[in-house]
Design an enzyme around this catalytic site. Structure first.
Site, short mmCIF file in Angstrom:
data_model
loop_
_atom_site.label_atom_id
_atom_site.label_comp_id
_atom_site.label_asym_id
_atom_site.label_seq_id
_atom_site.Cartn_x
_atom_site.Cartn_y
_atom_site.Cartn_z
N ARG A 46 -2.54 2.46 -7.98
CA ARG A 46 -1.41 1.94 -8.77
C ARG A 46 -1.05 2.85 -9.93
NH1 ARG A 46 -1.21 -4.29 -10.22
NH2 ARG A 46 0.72 -3.47 -11.07
N VAL A 60 9.66 8.54 16.22
CA VAL A 60 9.98 9.74 17.02
C VAL A 60 11.33 10.31 16.54
CG1 VAL A 60 10.31 10.70 19.33
CG2 VAL A 60 8.83 8.70 19.02
N GLY A 73 7.14 17.48 2.30
CA GLY A 73 6.84 16.12 2.81
C GLY A 73 7.01 15.98 4.31
N GLU A 109 2.03 15.73 8.33
CA GLU A 109 1.14 14.58 8.28
C GLU A 109 0.10 14.79 7.19
OE1 GLU A 109 1.65 11.84 10.35
OE2 GLU A 109 3.44 13.02 10.68
N LYS A 129 4.35 11.55 20.16
CA LYS A 129 5.77 11.21 20.29
C LYS A 129 6.20 11.25 21.76
CE LYS A 129 6.79 12.83 15.62
NZ LYS A 129 7.07 14.00 14.79
P1 NAP Z 1 2.14 9.69 2.87
O1 NAP Z 1 3.17 10.45 2.14
O2 NAP Z 1 0.76 10.21 2.93
O3 NAP Z 1 2.12 8.20 2.28
C1 NAP Z 1 1.17 7.22 2.65
C2 NAP Z 1 1.30 6.04 1.71
O4 NAP Z 1 0.45 5.00 2.15
C3 NAP Z 1 0.92 6.34 0.26
O5 NAP Z 1 1.77 5.65 -0.60
C4 NAP Z 1 -0.51 5.79 0.15
O6 NAP Z 1 -0.81 5.27 -1.14
C5 NAP Z 1 -0.44 4.62 1.12
N1 NAP Z 1 -1.74 4.37 1.74
C6 NAP Z 1 -2.37 5.14 2.66
N2 NAP Z 1 -3.56 4.58 3.01
C7 NAP Z 1 -3.66 3.44 2.29
C8 NAP Z 1 -4.64 2.42 2.20
N3 NAP Z 1 -5.77 2.46 2.93
N4 NAP Z 1 -4.42 1.38 1.35
C9 NAP Z 1 -3.29 1.33 0.62
N5 NAP Z 1 -2.30 2.25 0.67
C10 NAP Z 1 -2.50 3.29 1.50
O7 NAP Z 1 2.59 9.48 4.41
P2 NAP Z 1 4.06 9.64 5.01
O8 NAP Z 1 4.37 11.09 5.22
O9 NAP Z 1 5.01 8.80 4.28
O10 NAP Z 1 3.84 9.06 6.48
C11 NAP Z 1 3.70 7.66 6.67
C12 NAP Z 1 3.84 7.34 8.16
O11 NAP Z 1 5.15 7.71 8.60
C13 NAP Z 1 2.88 8.09 9.07
O12 NAP Z 1 2.55 7.26 10.15
C14 NAP Z 1 3.69 9.27 9.55
O13 NAP Z 1 3.27 9.75 10.80
C15 NAP Z 1 5.06 8.64 9.67
N6 NAP Z 1 6.19 9.55 9.57
C16 NAP Z 1 6.24 10.47 8.56
C17 NAP Z 1 7.36 11.28 8.44
C18 NAP Z 1 7.47 12.31 7.34
O14 NAP Z 1 8.46 13.06 7.35
N7 NAP Z 1 6.53 12.41 6.41
C19 NAP Z 1 8.41 11.16 9.37
C20 NAP Z 1 8.33 10.21 10.39
C21 NAP Z 1 7.21 9.39 10.48
P3 NAP Z 1 -0.86 6.21 -2.46
O15 NAP Z 1 0.57 6.58 -2.72
O16 NAP Z 1 -1.40 5.34 -3.53
O17 NAP Z 1 -1.71 7.37 -2.09
N1 HSE Z 2 4.74 15.43 10.58
C1 HSE Z 2 5.88 15.04 11.34
C2 HSE Z 2 6.76 16.26 11.55
C3 HSE Z 2 6.65 13.99 10.60
O1 HSE Z 2 6.53 17.30 10.92
O2 HSE Z 2 7.67 16.18 12.38
C4 HSE Z 2 7.71 13.37 11.43
O3 HSE Z 2 7.18 12.62 12.47
#
Ligand code: NAP
Ligand code: HSE
Length: 436
Positions: free
Chosen positions: A47, A132, A187, A190, A205
């Site tokens: 937080r 995806v 960003g 993964e 995917k």
């Molecule tokens: P990220 O930036 O690492 O964010 C993860 C978030 O989840 C953070 O806010 C983290 O909290 C919170 N979190 C993780 N584990 C937790 C736990 N055990 N308890 C409470 N909170 C937790 O990840 P992201 O890039 O947004 O990706 C999220 C999902 O979307 C993944 O499945 C990824 O494959 C998918 N995705 C990502 C993208 C992309 O462009 N990044 C695109 C499409 C799909 P804190 O902030 O406090 O650390």
């Molecule tokens: N890590 C993934 C990418 C996020 O680079 O395409 C979107 O799924």
């Protein structure tokens, strides 16, 4: 206007984008959904971490059950990623009677059967457009708009991080590691970027697309996959000399031989649509028997593009469309009435191939290699061998690049196994498929 309360798990790249849209564009979203969407709480790990989304600080919690067990919340949006906690909380949300929206391809590809069985048991929807292709509406397209078709093939760039790295290496002269660092800073990657660069994310995917397009339940272990982590800069350069660029492709082909699925760095001819997809953009070519060729293109990763897909799903859930689609598609079900598809065998899969050998530079070596290729019915289309460098004496290792005509995968693998045992070959040969 009636209100719908939602809980958001995660406030990272994707969750942050979702919160930004829900809080910043509330009127527009209410008009589209026909109901006012109230973001009731946001789960984070820490937080105290500074947050860039305005108006979110009072909503933060570190206790998932404050959201999952809140009877006023109707939809849980999962954006924490990973497969352990995400699975646990998605299942808990469904059993508490909530609909689920997720952008998590890993949890769906690995546990889709369990998640969708539970969704059916509790009569709830699971929507996953963001999983995806980021902001590209490919799930809707395959599930709804192209439903009249038999899908014959999919060729797709599905990982923004890999495409960003390959484009930066090919056009910007960046090294592999600085391009990866830049993709992480934006960003796209993964939390464990190995999953991006080793092809796992693309295979997750592809498994989801195969579920929608062909009705098959495949695990990623059933998808042969290679990543860009072992791709050498030399192969990107030689591909460019031959008029190709290297892309990490997800490929699905349905033929009389069966269904072939694979993820591999592949040579794509410059000037064709997939070759021109640069940076973190994704593109998906789908060929359907009725519609013919289609191409979907857009930002495949990043905060707002992915949030666009997630909030679109949320609106679909609130309107009631997602539940209908979820029921009719009957995804990850064992009784969908889809005829079993057998995986095509390597002796039935044909492609052109790019081959690179590291050989001794002396008379007769090319002929020996050509002889082995010929023995396996592999015909040579073109050859590149540059003069050795000034410091290289006779007999020192030189690269030899061969483009083949169409050949079977089994034939090429057998030929390379033989060639790699020859005393004039220094290093394991490189084999990349070619997409025309
Ligand atoms: P990220 O930036 O690492 O964010 C993860 C978030 O989840 C953070 O806010 C983290 O909290 C919170 N979190 C993780 N584990 C937790 C736990 N055990 N308890 C409470 N909170 C937790 O990840 P992201 O890039 O947004 O990706 C999220 C999902 O979307 C993944 O499945 C990824 O494959 C998918 N995705 C990502 C993208 C992309 O462009 N990044 C695109 C499409 C799909 P804190 O902030 O406090 O650390
Ligand atoms: N890590 C993934 C990418 C996020 O680079 O395409 C979107 O799924």
């Amino acid at each position: 206007m009636r209100r719908v309360a939602v809980g958001l798990l995660g406030l990272g790249t994707v969750g942050g984008g979702v919160a930004r849209l829900l809080l910043g564009e509330a009127d527009r979203i209410a008009r589209r959904a026909g109901k006012r969407i109230e973001l009731k709480g946001v789960l984070v790990r820490d937080r105290a971490k500074p947050r860039s989304v305005e108006g979110v600080s009072d909503l933060l919690t570190t206790d998932p059950h404050r959201l999952i067990d809140d009877p006023s919340i109707e939809v849980i949006i999962e954006t924490i990623g990973g497969t352990d906690r995400a699975l646990e909380w998605i299942l808990a949300a469904l059993s508490a009677g909530k609909h689920v929206v997720t952008a998590n391809k890993a949890v769906l590809a690995e546990h889709g059967g369990l998640i969708f069985n539970e969704a059916r048991r509790f009569g709830r929807a699971v929507a996953f457009e963001g999983a995806v292709g980021g902001g590209i509406p490919i799930i809707q397209a395959l599930g709804v708009a192209l439903a009249a078709n038999e899908i014959r093939s999919i060729s797709a760039i599905l990982n923004g991080t890999c495409n960003f790295i390959l484009t930066s290496m090919d056009q910007g002269g960046l090294t592999y590691s600085s391009a990866l660092a830049e993709a992480q800073a934006r960003g796209y990657a993964e939390s464990d970027p190995t999953l991006d660069v080793d092809g796992t994310d693309t295979a997750h995917k592809l498994a989801i697309l195969a579920q929608l397009a062909f009705g098959v339940n495949v695990t990623i272990d059933q998808i042969p996959r290679g990543g860009i982590d072992r791709l050498q800069a030399a192969d990107v350069r030689y591909a460019a000399e031959l008029g190709y660029t290297v892309k990490l492709l997800a490929l699905a082909r349905l033929s009389a031989a069966g269904l072939t699925l694979r993820v591999a760095p592949t040579l794509v001819r410059r000037g064709t649509p997939l070759a021109e997809v640069g940076g973190a953009f994704n593109a998906i070519r789908v060929f359907g028997d009725a519609v013919g060729e289609t191409l979907f293109y857009g930002r495949g990763a990043g905060m707002l593009p992915t949030a666009s897909a997630v909030v679109g799903d949320l609106i679909d859930v609130v309107v009631g469309r997602a539940e209908l689609t979820s029921n009719i598609l009957n995804l990850w079900s064992s009784d969908r009435g889809v005829p079993a598809l057998r995986p095509a065998r390597p002796d039935e899969v044909r492609s052109r191939y790019y081959l690179r050998f590291t050989i001794v530079d002396r008379p007769g070596v090319l002929a020996r290699l050509a002889h082995v290729l010929g023995d396996h019915a592999i015909s040579i289309a073109s050859v590149i061998q540059h003069d050795p460098g000034e410091n290289d004496g006779p007999g020192s290792p030189v690269p030899l690049v061969i483009m083949t005509h169409q050949a079977t995968e089994a034939g090429v693998v057998a030929a390379l196994d033989h060639i790699d045992t020859l005393d004039v070959v220094y290093a394991p040969s490189v084999r990349l498929g070619v997409e025309e």
